[in-house]
Design a protein around this motif. Sequence first.
Motif, mmCIF file in Angstrom:
data_model
loop_
_atom_site.group_PDB
_atom_site.id
_atom_site.type_symbol
_atom_site.label_atom_id
_atom_site.label_comp_id
_atom_site.label_asym_id
_atom_site.label_seq_id
_atom_site.Cartn_x
_atom_site.Cartn_y
_atom_site.Cartn_z
ATOM 1 N N MET A 212 -8.572 1.925 -9.549
ATOM 2 C CA MET A 212 -8.342 2.682 -8.321
ATOM 3 C C MET A 212 -8.233 1.747 -7.123
ATOM 4 S SD MET A 212 -7.715 5.580 -7.237
ATOM 5 C CE MET A 212 -8.337 7.194 -7.029
ATOM 6 N N ALA A 213 -9.046 0.697 -7.113
ATOM 7 C CA ALA A 213 -9.006 -0.252 -6.006
ATOM 8 C C ALA A 213 -7.654 -0.951 -5.948
ATOM 9 C CB ALA A 213 -10.134 -1.277 -6.141
ATOM 10 N N ASN A 214 -7.080 -1.268 -7.107
ATOM 11 C CA ASN A 214 -5.760 -1.904 -7.139
ATOM 12 C C ASN A 214 -4.685 -0.975 -6.581
ATOM 13 O OD1 ASN A 214 -6.703 -4.287 -8.211
ATOM 14 N ND2 ASN A 214 -6.253 -3.727 -10.328
ATOM 15 N N LYS A 215 -4.766 0.285 -6.923
ATOM 16 C CA LYS A 215 -3.777 1.257 -6.437
ATOM 17 C C LYS A 215 -3.882 1.404 -4.924
ATOM 18 C CE LYS A 215 -2.018 5.872 -7.166
ATOM 19 N NZ LYS A 215 -2.128 7.114 -7.904
ATOM 20 N N GLU A 216 -5.119 1.478 -4.432
ATOM 21 C CA GLU A 216 -5.325 1.596 -2.989
ATOM 22 C C GLU A 216 -4.835 0.339 -2.278
ATOM 23 O OE1 GLU A 216 -9.414 2.588 -2.273
ATOM 24 O OE2 GLU A 216 -9.239 4.477 -3.362
ATOM 25 N N MET A 217 -5.079 -0.815 -2.871
ATOM 26 C CA MET A 217 -4.632 -2.081 -2.287
ATOM 27 C C MET A 217 -3.112 -2.140 -2.250
ATOM 28 S SD MET A 217 -5.582 -4.873 -0.868
ATOM 29 C CE MET A 217 -7.238 -5.256 -1.339
ATOM 30 N N ASN A 218 -2.466 -1.701 -3.335
ATOM 31 C CA ASN A 218 -0.997 -1.689 -3.379
ATOM 32 C C ASN A 218 -0.437 -0.733 -2.322
ATOM 33 O OD1 ASN A 218 -0.737 -3.598 -5.398
ATOM 34 N ND2 ASN A 218 -0.683 -2.066 -7.043
ATOM 35 N N ASN A 219 -1.044 0.427 -2.164
ATOM 36 C CA ASN A 219 -0.595 1.381 -1.150
ATOM 37 C C ASN A 219 -0.751 0.797 0.250
ATOM 38 O OD1 ASN A 219 0.098 3.298 -3.038
ATOM 39 N ND2 ASN A 219 -1.830 4.426 -2.871
ATOM 40 N N LEU A 220 -1.866 0.092 0.481
ATOM 41 C CA LEU A 220 -2.086 -0.529 1.781
ATOM 42 C C LEU A 220 -1.047 -1.611 2.043
ATOM 43 C CD1 LEU A 220 -3.814 -0.807 4.329
ATOM 44 C CD2 LEU A 220 -5.282 -2.384 3.064
ATOM 45 N N LEU A 221 -0.764 -2.422 1.041
ATOM 46 C CA LEU A 221 0.251 -3.460 1.186
ATOM 47 C C LEU A 221 1.635 -2.851 1.428
ATOM 48 C CD1 LEU A 221 -0.870 -6.052 -1.527
ATOM 49 C CD2 LEU A 221 -0.959 -6.318 0.968
ATOM 50 N N ASP A 222 1.938 -1.771 0.706
ATOM 51 C CA ASP A 222 3.218 -1.080 0.930
ATOM 52 C C ASP A 222 3.329 -0.594 2.370
ATOM 53 O OD1 ASP A 222 3.994 -1.494 -1.682
ATOM 54 O OD2 ASP A 222 3.504 0.550 -2.352
ATOM 55 N N ASP A 223 2.243 -0.014 2.873
ATOM 56 C CA ASP A 223 2.253 0.480 4.250
ATOM 57 C C ASP A 223 2.461 -0.661 5.248
ATOM 58 O OD1 ASP A 223 1.834 3.039 3.337
ATOM 59 O OD2 ASP A 223 -0.315 3.089 3.814
ATOM 60 N N ILE A 224 1.815 -1.789 4.992
ATOM 61 C CA ILE A 224 1.965 -2.947 5.879
ATOM 62 C C ILE A 224 3.406 -3.449 5.844
ATOM 63 C CG2 ILE A 224 1.296 -5.367 6.213
ATOM 64 C CD1 ILE A 224 -1.543 -4.530 5.242
ATOM 65 N N MET A 225 3.997 -3.523 4.654
ATOM 66 C CA MET A 225 5.380 -3.990 4.525
ATOM 67 C C MET A 225 6.356 -3.040 5.219
ATOM 68 S SD MET A 225 5.448 -6.888 3.045
ATOM 69 C CE MET A 225 7.161 -7.011 2.622
ATOM 70 N N ILE A 226 6.144 -1.764 5.030
ATOM 71 C CA ILE A 226 7.022 -0.770 5.677
ATOM 72 C C ILE A 226 6.925 -0.904 7.191
ATOM 73 C CG2 ILE A 226 7.337 1.713 6.091
ATOM 74 C CD1 ILE A 226 6.558 2.110 3.108
ATOM 75 N N GLU A 227 5.710 -1.056 7.690
ATOM 76 C CA GLU A 227 5.517 -1.219 9.132
ATOM 77 C C GLU A 227 6.193 -2.487 9.635
ATOM 78 O OE1 GLU A 227 4.524 -0.421 12.943
ATOM 79 O OE2 GLU A 227 4.200 0.926 11.246
ATOM 80 N N LYS A 228 6.056 -3.575 8.875
ATOM 81 C CA LYS A 228 6.668 -4.845 9.278
ATOM 82 C C LYS A 228 8.196 -4.725 9.310
ATOM 83 C CE LYS A 228 6.899 -9.712 8.394
ATOM 84 N NZ LYS A 228 7.377 -10.626 7.476
ATOM 85 N N ILE A 229 8.758 -4.089 8.281
ATOM 86 C CA ILE A 229 10.213 -3.927 8.211
ATOM 87 C C ILE A 229 10.701 -3.009 9.329
ATOM 88 C CG2 ILE A 229 12.097 -2.955 6.823
ATOM 89 C CD1 ILE A 229 10.530 -3.971 4.334
ATOM 90 N N ALA A 230 9.964 -1.921 9.555
ATOM 91 C CA ALA A 230 10.372 -0.951 10.572
ATOM 92 C C ALA A 230 10.328 -1.549 11.972
ATOM 93 C CB ALA A 230 9.483 0.285 10.504
#
Length: 143
Positions: free
Chosen positions: A2-20
């Motif tokens: 579960m921690a890995n999934k949450e970490m991946n979601n957090l990283l995805d959110d950071i990447m989306i924010e950076k790209i946006a």
Amino acid sequence: MMANKEMNNLLDDIMIEKIASASVSELMAEFNITADEIQTTQSQFLNSVKKHKQQLKKNRLKDARAKLELEKKKHDSVDVAAFLAKKGKDAKAILIDLLKQRKLPENLTVAHREGKEFTDEDANQIIANLVAMGVIDVDDKGD
């Protein structure tokens, strides 16, 4: 796990924010793409949004039409003559009773008759409309 999934979601959110928040020139340099490719992708995205928006409008219209047809069927199924016979009164008498009992909706209005007589057919139609609107319950034994 579960921690890995949450970490991946957090990283995805950071990447989306950076790209946006990145400028077009930064995106072009970072991803080795041209301005034409960006415009093509942007156009595809906007077309997709437009199609989904149109489909949503069509679905709302379809739902509204279905509700309208249901209301029409409810209105068409009103048997005013049987209701009046059961009550042993004419439509005008029932309307007067409802008015006296304050059972008519406050926002109910009747069109100006321009000096013409209020006919039994007019009263029957109003009764049918009130039944269809749910103001009068034809199955109500206490009325």
